[in-house]
Design a protein around this motif. Sequence first.
Motif, PDB file in Angstrom:
ATOM      1  N   PRO A 133       0.945  -1.416   0.367  1.00 46.45           N
ATOM      2  CA  PRO A 133       0.234  -0.276  -0.140  1.00 46.45           C
ATOM      3  C   PRO A 133       0.860   1.360  -0.178  1.00 46.45           C
ATOM      4  N   LEU A 134       1.995   0.916   0.737  1.00 47.43           N
ATOM      5  CA  LEU A 134       3.141   2.564   0.358  1.00 47.43           C
ATOM      6  C   LEU A 134       3.176   2.500  -0.740  1.00 47.43           C
ATOM      7  N   HIS A 135       3.423   1.642  -1.501  1.00 45.13           N
ATOM      8  CA  HIS A 135       4.203   2.077  -2.772  1.00 45.13           C
ATOM      9  C   HIS A 135       2.925   2.803  -3.737  1.00 45.13           C
ATOM     10  N   SER A 136       1.547   1.915  -3.431  1.00 40.49           N
ATOM     11  CA  SER A 136       0.487   2.330  -4.019  1.00 40.49           C
ATOM     12  C   SER A 136       0.065   4.576  -3.779  1.00 40.49           C
ATOM     13  N   ALA A 137       0.403   4.049  -2.139  1.00 39.95           N
ATOM     14  CA  ALA A 137       0.219   5.887  -2.218  1.00 39.95           C
ATOM     15  C   ALA A 137       1.237   6.610  -2.759  1.00 39.95           C
ATOM     16  N   ALA A 138       2.148   6.053  -2.523  1.00 41.54           N
ATOM     17  CA  ALA A 138       4.264   7.109  -3.068  1.00 41.54           C
ATOM     18  C   ALA A 138       3.480   7.074  -4.657  1.00 41.54           C
ATOM     19  N   SER A 139       2.905   5.856  -5.570  1.00 39.82           N
ATOM     20  CA  SER A 139       3.242   6.173  -7.143  1.00 39.82           C
ATOM     21  C   SER A 139       2.070   7.374  -7.673  1.00 39.82           C
ATOM     22  N   SER A 140       0.702   7.282  -6.616  1.00 40.71           N
ATOM     23  CA  SER A 140      -0.028   8.222  -7.108  1.00 40.71           C
ATOM     24  C   SER A 140       0.125  10.058  -6.359  1.00 40.71           C
ATOM     25  N   GLY A 141       1.438   9.940  -5.868  1.00 38.55           N
ATOM     26  CA  GLY A 141       1.582  11.397  -5.490  1.00 38.55           C
ATOM     27  C   GLY A 141       0.439  11.655  -3.475  1.00 38.55           C
ATOM     28  N   MET A 142      -0.275  10.509  -3.248  1.00 34.48           N
ATOM     29  CA  MET A 142      -0.786  10.544  -1.875  1.00 34.48           C
ATOM     30  C   MET A 142       0.206  10.371  -0.977  1.00 34.48           C
ATOM     31  N   ILE A 143       0.464  12.202  -0.043  1.00 31.47           N
ATOM     32  CA  ILE A 143       1.453  12.260   0.719  1.00 31.47           C
ATOM     33  C   ILE A 143       0.400  11.971   1.741  1.00 31.47           C
ATOM     34  N   SER A 144      -0.732  11.887   2.173  1.00 32.98           N
ATOM     35  CA  SER A 144      -1.183  12.397   3.506  1.00 32.98           C
ATOM     36  C   SER A 144      -1.171  10.917   4.204  1.00 32.98           C
ATOM     37  N   VAL A 145      -1.690   9.881   2.648  1.00 33.32           N
ATOM     38  CA  VAL A 145      -1.387   8.192   3.406  1.00 33.32           C
ATOM     39  C   VAL A 145       0.079   7.851   3.446  1.00 33.32           C
ATOM     40  N   VAL A 146       0.863   8.103   2.641  1.00 32.51           N
ATOM     41  CA  VAL A 146       2.454   7.770   2.949  1.00 32.51           C
ATOM     42  C   VAL A 146       2.590   8.802   4.217  1.00 32.51           C
ATOM     43  N   LYS A 147       2.728   9.692   4.591  1.00 32.32           N
ATOM     44  CA  LYS A 147       2.788   9.886   5.565  1.00 32.32           C
ATOM     45  C   LYS A 147       2.350   8.817   6.886  1.00 32.32           C
ATOM     46  N   TYR A 148       0.796   8.478   6.918  1.00 34.42           N
ATOM     47  CA  TYR A 148       0.164   7.417   7.766  1.00 34.42           C
ATOM     48  C   TYR A 148       1.034   5.906   7.558  1.00 34.42           C
ATOM     49  N   LEU A 149       1.293   5.384   6.610  1.00 33.80           N
ATOM     50  CA  LEU A 149       1.586   4.235   6.779  1.00 33.80           C
ATOM     51  C   LEU A 149       3.388   4.217   6.675  1.00 33.80           C
ATOM     52  N   LEU A 150       4.143   5.679   6.952  1.00 35.56           N
ATOM     53  CA  LEU A 150       5.022   5.478   7.558  1.00 35.56           C
ATOM     54  C   LEU A 150       5.332   5.431   8.968  1.00 35.56           C
ATOM     55  N   ASP A 151       4.328   6.147   9.642  1.00 36.95           N
ATOM     56  CA  ASP A 151       3.960   6.893  10.625  1.00 36.95           C
ATOM     57  C   ASP A 151       3.735   4.597  11.727  1.00 36.95           C
ATOM     58  N   LEU A 152       2.851   4.309  10.532  1.00 37.10           N
ATOM     59  CA  LEU A 152       2.339   2.270  11.062  1.00 37.10           C
ATOM     60  C   LEU A 152       3.930   1.722  11.166  1.00 37.10           C
ATOM     61  N   ARG A 153       4.633   2.168  10.199  1.00 43.41           N
ATOM     62  CA  ARG A 153       5.569   1.548  10.298  1.00 43.41           C
ATOM     63  C   ARG A 153       6.887   1.247  11.247  1.00 43.41           C
ATOM     64  N   VAL A 154       6.768   3.041  11.542  1.00 43.39           N
ATOM     65  CA  VAL A 154       7.938   3.470  13.106  1.00 43.39           C
ATOM     66  C   VAL A 154       7.355   2.745  14.209  1.00 43.39           C
ATOM     67  N   ASP A 155       5.807   2.674  14.533  1.00 44.36           N
ATOM     68  CA  ASP A 155       4.972   2.407  15.849  1.00 44.36           C
ATOM     69  C   ASP A 155       5.604   0.841  15.964  1.00 44.36           C
ATOM     70  N   SER A 156       4.948   0.542  14.092  1.00 42.00           N
ATOM     71  CA  SER A 156       6.289  -1.261  14.828  1.00 42.00           C
ATOM     72  C   SER A 156       6.590  -1.669  14.729  1.00 42.00           C
ATOM     73  N   ILE A 157       7.995  -0.780  14.606  1.00 43.83           N
ATOM     74  CA  ILE A 157       9.028  -1.080  15.002  1.00 43.83           C
ATOM     75  C   ILE A 157       9.541  -0.852  15.711  1.00 43.83           C
ATOM     76  N   HIS A 158       9.049   0.198  16.883  1.00 45.91           N
ATOM     77  CA  HIS A 158       9.228   0.468  18.505  1.00 45.91           C
ATOM     78  C   HIS A 158       8.580  -0.480  19.469  1.00 45.91           C
ATOM     79  N   CYS A 159       7.759  -1.723  18.358  1.00 47.48           N
ATOM     80  CA  CYS A 159       6.481  -1.883  19.813  1.00 47.48           C
ATOM     81  C   CYS A 159       7.280  -3.741  20.194  1.00 47.48           C
TER      82      CYS A 159
END
Length: 207
Positions: free
Chosen positions: A181-207
């Motif tokens: 889904p991150l690829h999908s959002a990035a490929s269509s320029g959807m920055i708000s979705v990219v930021k959200y998915l990146l935040d999820l990734r950061v949260d999962s790394i710190h779990c």
Amino acid sequence: MVVLKIRDQDNEKRTPLHAAAYLGDAEILELLILSGARVNAKDNKWLTPLHRAVASCSEEAVQVLLKHSADVNARDKNWQTPLHIAAANKAVRCAEALVPLLSNVNVSDRAGRTALHHAAFSGHQEMVRLLLSRGANINAFDKKDRRAIHWAAYMGHIEVVKLLASHGSEVSCKDKKAYTPLHSAASSGMISVVKYLLDLRVDSIHC
């Protein structure tokens, strides 16, 4: 003298019932059906009046057709049922009328997409919630292995992405091209979705 027939078809095999359904005119639908119109007639795209009524977003028209035994499982040439059409057109009230009559809300069309895929693509939160509450498979994949969250991310529907993620959608799932889904959002320029998915990734790394 010209004799008009209730089941006459135009060049695309549409009957007067299709025409009334397209407008969502419940009164004319009732009149035509009582005059002998075929409720489940198909045009050259295999669309029934129920498909047309759902696309018009007219709950009243849908209820008239259902009362007269319209086929809720009818498929058009793309294998789409009236529920697919409802999901794509944000016709929530129509979907609410259809769902109780269905044994399975996870039927896929010719592209492998379920109603949930279409709802996610159109970005309609209420429709997504309805389908999830009625047993929609949140991780169902189409013929390109894309989940509903891929389509929501690609279209930039941030609230739908959040909703799907909160209900257990696999945010790191990959399609046949290994797109997440991150690829999908990035490929269509959807920055708000990219930021959200990146935040999820950061949260999962710190779990």
